[in-house]
Design a protein around this motif. Structure first.
Motif, mmCIF file in Angstrom:
data_model
loop_
_atom_site.group_PDB
_atom_site.id
_atom_site.type_symbol
_atom_site.label_atom_id
_atom_site.label_comp_id
_atom_site.label_asym_id
_atom_site.label_seq_id
_atom_site.Cartn_x
_atom_site.Cartn_y
_atom_site.Cartn_z
ATOM 1 N N PRO A 361 0.813 -1.210 0.000
ATOM 2 C CA PRO A 361 0.000 0.000 0.000
ATOM 3 C C PRO A 361 0.848 1.263 0.000
ATOM 4 C CG PRO A 361 0.062 -0.963 2.195
ATOM 5 C CD PRO A 361 0.753 -1.930 1.283
ATOM 6 N N GLU A 387 0.350 0.353 -4.398
ATOM 7 C CA GLU A 387 -1.079 0.538 -4.632
ATOM 8 C C GLU A 387 -1.594 1.690 -3.760
ATOM 9 O OE1 GLU A 387 -4.209 -2.788 -5.036
ATOM 10 O OE2 GLU A 387 -4.312 -2.196 -2.933
ATOM 11 N N VAL A 389 -3.563 3.835 -1.357
ATOM 12 C CA VAL A 389 -4.564 3.501 -0.343
ATOM 13 C C VAL A 389 -4.660 4.672 0.625
ATOM 14 C CG1 VAL A 389 -5.169 1.974 1.573
ATOM 15 C CG2 VAL A 389 -4.151 1.015 -0.499
ATOM 16 N N ASP A 393 -7.933 3.697 5.265
ATOM 17 C CA ASP A 393 -8.285 2.357 4.793
ATOM 18 C C ASP A 393 -7.159 1.349 5.005
ATOM 19 O OD1 ASP A 393 -10.759 3.282 3.873
ATOM 20 O OD2 ASP A 393 -9.918 3.863 1.930
ATOM 21 N N LYS A 397 -7.553 -2.947 5.273
ATOM 22 C CA LYS A 397 -7.008 -3.722 4.165
ATOM 23 C C LYS A 397 -5.896 -4.668 4.637
ATOM 24 C CE LYS A 397 -6.659 -2.014 -0.023
ATOM 25 N NZ LYS A 397 -7.776 -2.643 -0.724
ATOM 26 N N GLY A 400 -7.519 -7.387 6.510
ATOM 27 C CA GLY A 400 -8.323 -8.170 5.587
ATOM 28 C C GLY A 400 -7.516 -9.062 4.660
ATOM 29 N N SER A 402 -5.079 -8.102 2.375
ATOM 30 C CA SER A 402 -4.778 -7.572 1.044
ATOM 31 C C SER A 402 -3.291 -7.557 0.733
ATOM 32 C CB SER A 402 -5.334 -6.136 0.925
ATOM 33 O OG SER A 402 -6.739 -6.127 1.018
ATOM 34 N N TYR A 403 -2.437 -7.575 1.769
ATOM 35 C CA TYR A 403 -1.003 -7.429 1.542
ATOM 36 C C TYR A 403 -0.201 -8.428 2.379
ATOM 37 C CZ TYR A 403 -2.895 -2.991 -0.070
ATOM 38 O OH TYR A 403 -3.655 -2.039 -0.703
#
Length: 504
Positions: A361, A387, A389, A393, A397, A400, A402-403
């Motif tokens: 991120p 990415e 972000v 957030d 993320k 969750g 995401s990374y």
């Protein structure tokens, strides 16, 4: 070291920030209030969105720690009486008894007694941002108005020092969980938020609580805080006499050093960290191999980063523990030495000689380091995609899934138990990864007597370095500037208004 979910706290501390010179009116550079009263003028990088109990561990804590008093206080690495005048553990350190100061009241007039303290500890056990920090707490009781008994399911040496930070803030139980406390908090701290003069999102006015039990430790009758998201403006605001304190970069501090209108000092800044959180390889398979994580550590030229990016204002480190305290180990630094050949061999041995792709991120905290990290990882064939972000957030993320890795700032604590707890919970270990060996080391350290904790947590530190859970970059040094009329004591701790005094 870390911004406990508090993670961000350090990053924000490094960015403490600037007063916009347009778009809002700045306080006049003179004393406010009545005749002879002193006003301290500060600037924060972001306006607080929630000042209710349990929400002070993220973002800048200055207003939060001014309005709420804490169960325990600290100065540097020394714990001192706060709401609790004294405390003691039982023999196996599974029960902490707090002896509450008598005669305390909230700004509402309600009594602050043991029942109020117990209610607040129970509240932070259920709030997402704080629940992991008190996971060892299995029960809280107030057997009488001046005694709180905290029962632990296991020894946890971080509990007491955490109660000296935002986690230990105590608010009026009548408004715990109420929406009103988000912007109109009711505490018993050294200051009261003046909601009539404050303007949510831009200006926060604090008036000294003359009934505070330690009011003599606070020189300023009023504090005016502007929340502006432009760190660069702090330099101009200080020069214009519009604020009394601010952090400035190494490239501009020279403008203040020879100016008699200012005091200049240094304090520990942010701890930039590349958190390699996917230790099982479920998101990025390569990161599940310790050799890949070790290779990443060897591919980062920490000395060059300090010299070129920080203008020499910092110290290279590969450890998550504060180098000023006992769990830090000089002997472990060699495990983070720059050695690209060794890094490439580790990658090849792990089966990733050609590298792999890694998405991380990107936000305002990462921008300065992105080119350097992209190059360092690229030398190993790791292709990094940043990415965009929004910082708000980031936590959802990361938690969750995401990374597999991300960059963030942490903060070194004065107590190794806090550094360990921050490294093993929250944003730095979002998937709850552990091993039996690590569990045993942590349990032994938490159960150790205070005199033996440094040595015990040093073993935890060694494990994290050996297993390359993280790739810390350096311990930054931050320069601060105050006006000549104000003194700032960096040993008090970031966010505490008792660090400021009237200059003699």
């Amino acid at each position: 070291m870390h911004l406990r979910a508090r993670t961000v706290r350090l990053a924000v501390a490094a960015l403490v920030a600037g007063l916009a010179l347009t778009g809002c009116s700045a306080p006049e550079p003179q004393n406010g209030g009545g005749e002879g009263e002193q006003t301290l003028r500060l600037a924060l990088s972001a306006a607080p969105t929630d000042l209710s109990i349990g929400n002070g561990i993220t973002g800048d804590p200055t207003i939060y720690l001014a309005v709420y008093d804490r169960i325990v206080h600290r100065h540097g690495d020394q714990l001192e009486p706060g709401i609790a005048e004294s405390w003691e553990y039982n023999a196996d350190r599974t029960q902490l008894t707090l002896n509450i100061r008598e005669g305390l009241k909230f700004s509402s007039g309600n009594a602050l007694d043991a029942a109020a303290v117990a209610a607040n500890i129970e509240a932070v056990r259920t709030i997402p941002a704080t629940t992991q920090l008190v996971s060892a707490v299995s029960g809280v009781e107030a057997p009488d108005p001046s005694t709180v008994v905290v029962t632990l399911s296991r020894p946890d040496a971080s509990i007491l020092p955490n109660l000296a930070e935002a986690l230990g803030a105590v608010g009026d139980p009548e408004v715990l969980g109420e929406d009103s406390s988000k912007l109109a908090p009711i505490g018993s701290g050294p200051y009261i938020l003046n909601t009539e003069k404050s303007k949510t999102g831009s200006l926060y006015v604090l008036d000294r609580n003359e009934d505070y039990w330690d009011v003599e430790s606070f020189d300023f009758e009023h504090v005016e805080i502007q929340a502006i998201p432009d760190p660069a403006a702090v330099q101009n605001a200080l020069l214009a006499g519009q604020i009394d304190y601010g952090n400035v970069g190494a490239d501009v501090v020279s403008q203040f050093k020879d100016n008699p209108k200012f005091h200049v000092g240094d304090t520990t800044g942010g701890f930039p960290i590349l958190a390699l959180i996917d230790r099982t390889g479920s998101i990025v398979p390569a990161l599940g191999d310790v050799r890949v994580r070790q290779a990443i550590n060897h591919a980062i030229n920490r000395d060059e980063i300090v010299e070129k990016l920080l203008f020499g204002q910092g110290t290279p480190t590969n450890q998550m523990f504060n180098p000023q305290y006992g769990a830090f180990d000089e002997g472990l630094l060699e495990k983070g030495e720059y050695d690209l050949d060794a890094a490439k061999k580790l990658m090849a041995d792990a089966g990733y000689a050609d590298g792999f792709e890694l998405t991380m991120p990107s936000n305002f905290l990462t921008a300065y380091y992105e080119p350097t990290l992209t190059q360092s990882l690229g030398d190993l064939g790791i292709t990094v995609t940043w990415e965009p972000v929004q910082f708000t957030d980031l936590y959802p993320k990361v938690f969750g899934g995401s990374y597999g890795a991300f960059f963030i700032y942490g903060a070194g604590y004065p107590f190794p138990a806090q550094d360990a707890n921050a490294s093993l919970t929250g944003i730095f270990n979002p998937f709850g990864y552990t091993t039996p060996e690590l569990d045993a080391l942590v349990a032994a350290a938490n159960a150790a007597d205070e005199s033996e904790q440094d040595a015990a947590f040093k073993k935890v530190n060694a494990y994290l370095v050996d297993q390359a859970w993280f790739a810390p970059l350096n311990v930054g040094k931050s320069s601060f500037v105050t006006t000549a009329e104000v003194e700032f004591d960096p040993t008090v701790g970031y966010g505490f208004l008792s660090a400021f005094s009237v200059s003699n």
